[in-house]
Design an enzyme around this catalytic site. Structure first.
Site, PDB file in Angstrom:
ATOM      1  N   ASP A 214       0.858  -1.177   0.000  1.00 45.78           N
ATOM      2  CA  ASP A 214       0.000   0.000   0.000  1.00 45.78           C
ATOM      3  C   ASP A 214       0.898   1.232   0.000  1.00 45.78           C
ATOM      4  OD1 ASP A 214      -2.103  -1.706   0.041  1.00 45.78           O
ATOM      5  OD2 ASP A 214      -2.727  -1.302   2.096  1.00 45.78           O
ATOM      6  N   ASP A 216       0.631   3.988   1.553  1.00 49.87           N
ATOM      7  CA  ASP A 216       0.741   4.779   2.779  1.00 49.87           C
ATOM      8  C   ASP A 216       1.520   4.057   3.874  1.00 49.87           C
ATOM      9  OD1 ASP A 216      -1.094   2.820   3.286  1.00 49.87           O
ATOM     10  OD2 ASP A 216      -2.750   4.165   3.779  1.00 49.87           O
ATOM     11  N   TRP A 276     -13.404  -1.933  -0.120  1.00 47.68           N
ATOM     12  CA  TRP A 276     -12.418  -2.173   0.919  1.00 47.68           C
ATOM     13  C   TRP A 276     -12.621  -3.506   1.641  1.00 47.68           C
ATOM     14  CZ3 TRP A 276     -12.338  -3.116   6.079  1.00 47.68           C
ATOM     15  CH2 TRP A 276     -11.093  -2.962   6.710  1.00 47.68           C
ATOM     16  N   GLU A 279      -9.957  -8.965   0.584  1.00 47.38           N
ATOM     17  CA  GLU A 279      -9.063  -9.556  -0.433  1.00 47.38           C
ATOM     18  C   GLU A 279      -7.792 -10.107   0.203  1.00 47.38           C
ATOM     19  OE1 GLU A 279      -8.951  -6.404   0.265  1.00 47.38           O
ATOM     20  OE2 GLU A 279      -6.798  -6.054   0.357  1.00 47.38           O
ATOM     21  N   ASP A 280      -7.294  -9.443   1.268  1.00 44.45           N
ATOM     22  CA  ASP A 280      -6.065  -9.937   1.903  1.00 44.45           C
ATOM     23  C   ASP A 280      -6.320 -11.257   2.645  1.00 44.45           C
ATOM     24  OD1 ASP A 280      -7.664  -8.565   3.673  1.00 44.45           O
ATOM     25  OD2 ASP A 280      -6.060  -7.334   4.523  1.00 44.45           O
ATOM     26  N   MET A 306       1.851   4.263   9.191  1.00 44.60           N
ATOM     27  CA  MET A 306       0.873   4.492   8.135  1.00 44.60           C
ATOM     28  C   MET A 306       0.542   5.973   8.094  1.00 44.60           C
ATOM     29  SD  MET A 306      -2.838   2.778   7.473  1.00 44.60           S
ATOM     30  CE  MET A 306      -3.798   4.231   7.736  1.00 44.60           C
ATOM     31  N   HIS A 309      -5.113   8.977   7.028  1.00 47.81           N
ATOM     32  CA  HIS A 309      -5.957   9.475   5.940  1.00 47.81           C
ATOM     33  C   HIS A 309      -7.403   9.093   6.185  1.00 47.81           C
ATOM     34  CE1 HIS A 309      -6.434   5.429   4.138  1.00 47.81           C
ATOM     35  NE2 HIS A 309      -5.217   5.239   4.596  1.00 47.81           N
ATOM     36  N   ARG A 311     -11.040   7.575   4.891  1.00 45.14           N
ATOM     37  CA  ARG A 311     -11.438   6.514   3.974  1.00 45.14           C
ATOM     38  C   ARG A 311     -11.620   7.120   2.575  1.00 45.14           C
ATOM     39  NH1 ARG A 311     -14.198   1.673   4.675  1.00 45.14           N
ATOM     40  NH2 ARG A 311     -12.634   1.354   6.254  1.00 45.14           N
TER      41      ARG A 311
HETATM   42 MN   LIG Z   1      -4.363   2.975   4.407  1.00 46.55          MN
END
Ligand SMILES: [Mn+2]
Ligand SMILES: *[C@@H]1O[C@H](CO)[C@@H](O)[C@H](O)[C@H]1NC(C)=O
Ligand SMILES: *[C@@H]1O[C@H](CO)[C@@H](O)[C@H](O)[C@H]1NC(C)=O
Ligand SMILES: *[C@@H]1O[C@H](CO)[C@@H](O)[C@H](O)[C@H]1NC(C)=O
Ligand SMILES: *[C@@H]1O[C@H](CO)[C@@H](O)[C@H](O)[C@H]1NC(C)=O
Length: 370
Positions: A214, A216, A276, A279-280, A306, A309, A311
């Site tokens: 990712d 971030d 969101w 998937e992981d 991280m 931020h 959503r």
């Molecule tokens: Mn994030």
């Protein structure tokens, strides 16, 4: 009389045999040096004309005990040593050490000051176009493609590049950085973008290892080495947002890495997780269902910051995710790298990364029930 004749004959035979031996020896010597010279010639020609591709991967076995010396990290002391590539490539490069000598350990990661792409470029002059880097003083074992799923996070990308380029250089990793940008404003699909990154990176270089990150997430310790391992790797095990702990045992989100073989063994990632989450976990299921085990760094080393931020828009939590992850065993054979469909809209080479913009379609209008 006949005895004398016999003696002379024997002597001649002996001489002939000796001569034959000498000739044989000479031929052997000539052949040996010729092959040796050709080998050297082949090597230097290959590395001089196509240095970026050839030299780091050339497998030149090296006797034990001849530990090579490494140049000090850029800006460090003792940098009087000539560092020109031509000079180095005359000799075969040693393999990169298992423990890179330039690592510093725990890092201070902050996202406070404003960051500009100009500054990041200025501080990373030895990165090649498209965000590629190859160590100049040793031969990396793996070629690593770093894949970042992306949309509207330009601000995060600057920090990611600012921190990661120097870390990866210190880790003596041979790598390329691929930003996979989802075109348009339909629902985001992280895992599908990662699948695309796998295929698109392989169109450029024969990568052996894929790290999916990712944008971030920045590692807080450079001993968390960004290459592939015997088992699929989960790197981001201790994020600040989870209190530097693994949120649950099967967590595989944030930053993970699979070799090409491991990735293909699980048919890549699912393409059908829109929005969101989930998937992981599906990827984690694929790994365990295929008889593999997730490997992780030490909890003190796998720490991440991280960038805070909100959503994202068009990436709302996917309500189907809980039922979907129950069905990985059935879905993984048909949904994956073997069913991937997309269109490349643009490939742009930037100094520190490659930006691949893709059309991935949108979620089915009426999601299948059950
Ligand atoms: Mn994030
Ligand atoms: C290096 O090799 C690649 C593929 O093998 C080729 O596309 C590229 O043009 C080569 N570069 C040079 C400078 O020969
Ligand atoms: C290099 O060669 C050795 C044996 O000569 C082999 O075991 C090893 O896998 C090779 N490495 C690569 C990257 O090809
Ligand atoms: C070379 O070193 C490696 C690791 O240090 C060792 O496993 C291997 O047995 C050594 N090989 C020889 C021929 O000494
Ligand atoms: C990537 O390219 C797309 C257009 O093709 C552009 O909209 C986007 O801002 C670019 N992203 C980055 C990080 O360069």
């Amino acid at each position: 009389m006949s005895r004398l004749l016999l003696g002379v004959t024997l002597e001649r035979i002996c001489k002939a045999v000796l001569l034959l031996c000498l000739v044989h020896f000479l031929i052997m010597m000539i052949l040996y040096f010729d092959v040796y010279a050709q080998h050297l010639d082949f090597f230097s020609r290959f590395s001089a004309k196509n240095a970026t591709r050839a030299h780091p991967y050339y497998n030149f076995s090296r006797p034990n005990g001849t530990a090579p010396s490494y140049a000090a990290p850029a800006g460090g002391a003792g940098s009087t040593r000539p560092e020109s590539n031509q000079l180095v490539s005359e000799k075969p490069l040693p393999p990169c050490p298992e423990v890179p000598p330039a690592l510093v350990g725990r890092l201070l990661i902050e996202f406070g000051s404003t960051m500009t792409m100009e500054r990041v470029q200025r501080e990373n002059p030895d990165v090649k176009e498209g965000g590629k880097y190859i160590p100049s003083d040793c031969r990396a074992k793996q070629r690593v493609a770093i894949i970042i799923p992306f949309r509207h996070r330009d601000h995060h990308l600057k920090y990611w590049l600012y921190y990661l380029h120097p870390i990866l250089r210190r880790q003596r990793i041979s790598f390329g950085i691929y930003i996979i940008s989802q075109n348009g404003e339909d629902t985001f699909n992280r895992a599908k973008l990662l699948n695309i990154g796998f295929l698109e990176a392989l169109k450029e270089e024969p990568y052996d290892c894929f790290i999916f990150s990712d944008v971030d997430l920045v590692p807080m310790d450079d001993r968390n080495l960004y290459h592939c391992y015997d088992q699929p790797r989960h790197f981001a095990i201790a994020m600040d947002k989870f209190g530097f702990r693994l949120p649950y045992a099967g967590y595989f989100g944030g930053v993970s890495g699979l070799s090409k073989t491991q990735f293909l063994k699980i048919n890549g990632f699912p393409n059908e997780y829109w929005g969101w989450g989930g998937e992981d976990d599906d990827i984690y299921n694929r790994i365990t269902l295929n008889g593999m085990k997730v490997s992780r760094p030490d909890i003190r080393i796998g720490r991440y910051r991280m960038i805070k931020h909100e959503r994202d828009k068009h990436n709302e939590a996917n309500p189907q995710r809980f039922t979907k992850i129950q069905n990985t065993k059935m879905t993984m054979k048909r949904d994956g790298i073997n069913s991937l469909q997309y269109h490349v809209i643009n490939v742009a080479k930037h100094p520190l990364y490659t930006n691949i913009t893709v059309d991935i379609g949108k979620p089915p209008a009426r999601p299948p029930r059950g």
